[in-house]
Scaffold this motif. Structure first.
Motif, PDB file in Angstrom:
ATOM      1  N   ARG A 282     -67.214  19.137 -36.023  1.00  0.00           N
ATOM      2  CA  ARG A 282     -68.600  19.504 -35.757  1.00  0.00           C
ATOM      3  C   ARG A 282     -69.328  19.745 -37.076  1.00  0.00           C
ATOM      4  O   ARG A 282     -68.857  20.514 -37.929  1.00  0.00           O
ATOM      5  N   PRO A 283     -70.490  19.128 -37.297  1.00  0.00           N
ATOM      6  CA  PRO A 283     -71.231  19.361 -38.544  1.00  0.00           C
ATOM      7  C   PRO A 283     -71.770  20.789 -38.599  1.00  0.00           C
ATOM      8  O   PRO A 283     -72.156  21.376 -37.585  1.00  0.00           O
ATOM      9  N   ALA A 284     -71.780  21.340 -39.799  1.00  0.00           N
ATOM     10  CA  ALA A 284     -72.239  22.722 -39.986  1.00  0.00           C
ATOM     11  C   ALA A 284     -72.766  22.871 -41.399  1.00  0.00           C
ATOM     12  O   ALA A 284     -72.448  22.087 -42.303  1.00  0.00           O
ATOM     13  N   GLY A 285     -73.567  23.896 -41.584  1.00  0.00           N
ATOM     14  CA  GLY A 285     -74.066  24.245 -42.908  1.00  0.00           C
ATOM     15  C   GLY A 285     -73.339  25.461 -43.431  1.00  0.00           C
ATOM     16  O   GLY A 285     -73.329  26.517 -42.798  1.00  0.00           O
ATOM     17  N   LEU A 286     -72.681  25.324 -44.576  1.00  0.00           N
ATOM     18  CA  LEU A 286     -71.967  26.429 -45.218  1.00  0.00           C
ATOM     19  C   LEU A 286     -72.757  26.827 -46.453  1.00  0.00           C
ATOM     20  O   LEU A 286     -72.939  26.025 -47.381  1.00  0.00           O
ATOM     21  N   VAL A 777     -75.138  24.858 -36.743  1.00  0.00           N
ATOM     22  CA  VAL A 777     -74.120  25.882 -36.978  1.00  0.00           C
ATOM     23  C   VAL A 777     -74.202  26.271 -38.448  1.00  0.00           C
ATOM     24  O   VAL A 777     -74.084  25.422 -39.334  1.00  0.00           O
ATOM     25  N   LEU A 778     -74.438  27.559 -38.708  1.00  0.00           N
ATOM     26  CA  LEU A 778     -74.571  28.060 -40.068  1.00  0.00           C
ATOM     27  C   LEU A 778     -73.463  29.065 -40.343  1.00  0.00           C
ATOM     28  O   LEU A 778     -73.315  30.059 -39.619  1.00  0.00           O
ATOM     29  N   GLU A 808     -76.428  28.727 -34.294  1.00  0.00           N
ATOM     30  CA  GLU A 808     -75.240  29.565 -34.169  1.00  0.00           C
ATOM     31  C   GLU A 808     -74.854  30.023 -35.567  1.00  0.00           C
ATOM     32  O   GLU A 808     -74.537  29.205 -36.433  1.00  0.00           O
ATOM     33  N   VAL A 809     -74.895  31.339 -35.784  1.00  0.00           N
ATOM     34  CA  VAL A 809     -74.713  31.897 -37.121  1.00  0.00           C
ATOM     35  C   VAL A 809     -73.405  32.679 -37.177  1.00  0.00           C
ATOM     36  O   VAL A 809     -73.155  33.570 -36.359  1.00  0.00           O
TER      37      VAL A 809
END
Length: 833
Positions: A282-286, A777-778, A808-809
């Motif tokens: 799933r792609p997410a931002g980190l 998603v963060l 979604e954090v």
């Protein structure tokens, strides 16, 4: 369905299932802390462990204990879980294996991956770190077996090899445990305080702009090359890579801050973990954020009940190291972090110490403590089998000095704020994190009333709507804990209520409120005129010295609730941070004029010389004995550790000493006394010079914040309301939720991403640069730590901005910070090198 950190951590526990069955499970302090938050003892016992013990305090008697009932079979399997580098755990591992010579199989699970071991500067391992360590361990085992020991080992334990000449080396296997974190709730985690990643230094004292080893540096030039990256940053990059893979996330890496840029660069260059290949993630931002970009928020005493609890209650003490240091062992540089497991004290006023159900103690946490021993609850100063008396005063005080003055006389053998094997506990915390103190107390009362109705317990009297007192909470809790069987069903709620009572009453509550009031004045002053902050700080220092002096003179019954000099210096961190925010671009020196800062320094010197500061300052080590003599009204000739000048040789032809009323020896003594006191004061001023140099760095760090003058979305401004200061995390995520640009935010493309960006660019097929707001998603990680106020602010921003509920954090940090921790990291460590 959203991500659940606790469930994902429990899946990782299943990885050790095959190894644990019928074996002794040893865990170090960091692993025990992580497992306490991710399932606790029940999850480990379900795997079939024969016994669960502390690695630091391993004993031959561990083989005689079996949680599965009487078992006379010889122990043949040992499993070790460690959160440290293998080089740091080696003495404990070697000692443990020497104690259990019947073991045929040993499996070592470490939270530090093989690649991270190879990249760490303090280890001599290469790419095959696990294989190298296995050979080293077998070599040391064979060497220790071949050498005659006289029947005892280095630590005094009986040596099984003294009469065992046919010993066979066990089969050793090393594996990586990918997700050793402390999950407070399904969306909030920190790193275990006893682990190598949390304890890894984030900067060096040799760096010009290093605020503390436990906080990121603020010098951008420090990230020019990988050789300048601190060891803790490298370990963090490897750790977050495996956490993301375990969550099935494919992160786009964003960074904010100099050290965050370095961590993002390292992580972007790492290959994907083998387990994550071959399936869709799933792609997410980190996003990594440096803590030093916002020092004011964690140092302030905000409106959060959970922050009050962590400030007021005792922490689990660190383990007592019983393993000798090997000659070949390389001692790595570490940062001491207080444990995340706070101790909820017993209610001695209402029940006997042995009446566990009424006091709300849930005992399964005990064996997970690294220094867990049989303790007599009737004795406030219990002595364990290892001979450690008054554990709270000696160990906890050494870790958190200011906490000792606030928590003197508390029994560490109490309940726990978090019981992860009871999912309601994490649900309670999840709810309270998003509320302010008053709303949290009202919510706890509502839970107590619902539990009493569920158990059909009638409580006389009704509280007024919207108004609640601590005594009302106490009466409701006592009614719920009256019957043992009822108390056991609601242990989590009882312990949470007891923690709230402790945080809202007594000295700690008074000190917290005094801090909050003083910080409000400083923030109002900074909004009007930054230069008048120095005058406000001088007044606070003088007032604290006056209050403590009056308390010592017995004009007041006690100094409880009075701000000490240490507290005034904690407020100075806030004041200098606010001054730095008001003077953007400051790189060095003081944000105040020379006259204003000199007056503040003189006020601190005068406060120290007039009497004991009330709470340990940390930076006065090696000067305390000399200062104590001055505080007691003595003269300089009694000041120890001060080199006095040599007497001048007497001139033969001088007869001035024969004059009437002059004594040569007496004059020399007075000269030495005066010199000794002057030298002590000069040394004190040098120490204060280091303290104010650190404060200058605080102002410079806060002055470099990239979001000082960036306008926030209208909804975020309304959400902040009358708040005098908003945190950096609140600003960053408010801009992300509103899909606005974030100044200073940098994106780090992975290896494949750089290929598409550079290779396909030749054919005019450049891809658009990813934005943080494009990710649903963060995963936000604060390098250095965070507090509960910042978590609540994120919830407020998410509730205020339209469309933010679709994000979604997940929030994480190096540790949970309190104002006490910030003082210890920055000012308390001055003068100790």
């Amino acid at each position: 369905m959203g991500l659940d950190l606790i469930q994902e951590c429990q899946k990782c526990i299943g990885l050790v299932g095959e190894d644990v069955e019928d074996g002794i499970l040893y865990m170090d302090a960091g692993a025990g802390e992580a497992f306490h938050f991710n399932g606790g003892l029940p999850s480990l016992l379900e795997l079939g462990a024969r016994a669960i013990c502390s690695l630091e305090n391993a004993s031959p008697l561990d083989a005689a204990v079996s949680w599965r009932g009487p078992d006379q079979e010889t122990v043949e399997k040992i499993i070790m879980l460690t959160s440290k580098l293998l080089t740091d755990s080696h003495p404990h591992v070697l000692r443990c294996l020497r104690m259990h010579r019947s073991v045929k199989q040993c499996t070592i699970w470490t939270s530090i991956s093989e690649e991270a071991h190879g990249a760490h500067p303090d280890t001599s391992f290469g790419l095959g770190a696990f294989h190298d360590y296995k050979n080293s361990l077998l070599r040391d085992l064979s060497a220790s077996t071949a050498q005659p020991s006289g029947g005892v080992m280095e630590d005094g334990e009986p040596d099984p090899t003294a009469q065992s000449h046919n010993w066979q080396a066990p089969s050793i296997e090393l594996k990586h445990f990918p997700m050793m974190i402390c999950s407070f709730t399904k969306s909030l985690f920190v790193l275990p305080s006893g682990g190598a990643v949390a304890q890894g230094p984030l900067s060096s004292y040799q760096d010009t702009y290093a605020v503390s080893q436990g906080l990121p540096g603020v010098d951008i030039s420090a990230t020019a090359g990988e050789e300048h990256i601190p060891a803790g940053a490298t370990l963090l990059a490897h750790c977050l890579q495996h956490v993301s893979a375990q969550l099935d996330l494919k992160p786009e890496i964003f960074t904010l801050g100099p050290l965050a840029h370095a961590v993002g660069k390292v992580m972007a260059g790492l290959p994907s973990p083998p387990d994550s290949l071959g399936h869709h993630r799933r792609p997410a931002g980190l996003i990594f954020i440096d803590r030093t970009l916002d020092i004011v928020t964690p140092t302030s005493h905000g409106d959060s009940l959970l922050d009050r609890c962590f400030f007021s209650l005792s922490r689990r003490p660190p383990p007592i190291n019983t393993s000798p240091v090997l000659r070949s062992q390389v001692i790595t540089s570490t940062v001491e972090r207080p444990s995340m497991d706070i101790r909820v004290p017993v209610d001695s006023d209402e029940a006997q110490p042995t009446d566990h159900a009424k006091i709300g103690v849930h005992f399964p946490f005990g064996p997970l403590l690294p220094d867990w021993e049989a303790v007599d609850l009737t004795n406030d100063r219990s002595t364990s089998a290892g001979g450690t008396a008054d554990l709270q005063g000696s160990r906890a005080g050494a870790l958190v000095p200011h906490s000792q003055s606030l928590r003197e006389g508390r029994n560490l053998y109490g309940g726990s704020l978090s019981t992860s094997w009871d999912r309601r506990g994490s649900d309670f915390l999840e709810t309270l994190i998003g509320k302010r103190t008053k709303d949290s107390v009202l919510q706890i009362r509502k839970w107590l009333q619902e539990a009493l109705r569920q158990e059909k317990i009638d409580v006389s009297g009704k509280g007024r709507l919207g108004v609640i007192s601590v005594n009302e909470l106490k009466s409701l809790r006592r009614a719920l804990a009256e019957k043992p069987e009822v108390a056991m069903r609601h242990t989590t709620l009882i312990q949470l209520t007891r923690a709230a009572e402790e945080a809202l009453t007594g000295e700690s509550a008074t000190v917290w409120d005094s801090f909050a009031s003083s910080e409000k004045i400083l923030m109002l002053t900074a909004g009007d005129n930054t230069q008048s902050l120095a005058l406000q700080l001088s007044d606070i220092v003088q007032q604290s010295a006056q209050n403590i002096r009056r308390a010592h003179e017995s004009q007041f019954p006690s100094a409880n609730g009075v701000l000490s000099l240490r507290d005034a210096l904690t407020l100075a961190i806030v004041g200098y941070g606010l001054a730095g925010e008001g003077m953007p671009g400051i790189t060095h020196g003081s944000p105040f004029s020379w006259e204003e800062e000199q007056a503040l320094k003189e006020a601190v010197v005068e406060a120290i010389l007039k009497g004991p500061p009330g709470a340990p300052l940390g930076f006065l080590k090696t000067l305390e004995s000399g200062l104590a003599t001055i505080w007691e009204g003595g003269n300089a000739k009694k000041v120890p550790d001060v080199v006095k000048p040599q007497k001048k040789p007497k001139q033969v032809d001088d007869d001035w000493d024969r004059w009437e009323g002059v004594d040569e020896d007496e004059d020399d003594d007075e000269e030495a006394e005066e010199y000794g006191e002057v030298q002590l004061k000069l040394e004190l001023r040098d120490r204060l010079g280091e303290v104010f140099t650190t404060l200058h760095k605080v102002a410079a760090a806060c002055g470099r914040g990239p979001l000082r003058e960036v306008p926030l979305p209208v909804e975020s401004q309304i959400s902040a309301g009358a708040a005098l200061h908003t945190g950096l995390i609140f600003k960053v995520l408010s801009l992300a939720f509103a899909k606005m640009d974030i100044p200073g935010l940098e994106h780090h493309a992975s290896g494949m991403g750089r290929f598409f960006k550079g290779g396909l660019g030749r054919f005019a097929l450049r891809q658009a640069k990813p934005k943080l707001s494009d990710q649903k998603v963060l995963l936000v990680f604060i390098i250095g730590g965070l507090n509960f106020v910042e978590v609540r602010e994120v919830r407020d921003a998410q509730a205020a901005i339209p469309g933010a509920e679709n994000f979604e954090v997940l929030l994480g940090g190096t540790t949970l910070l309190t104002p006490t921790d910030m003082y210890d990291l920055m000012i308390g460590s001055c003068g100790t090198l």
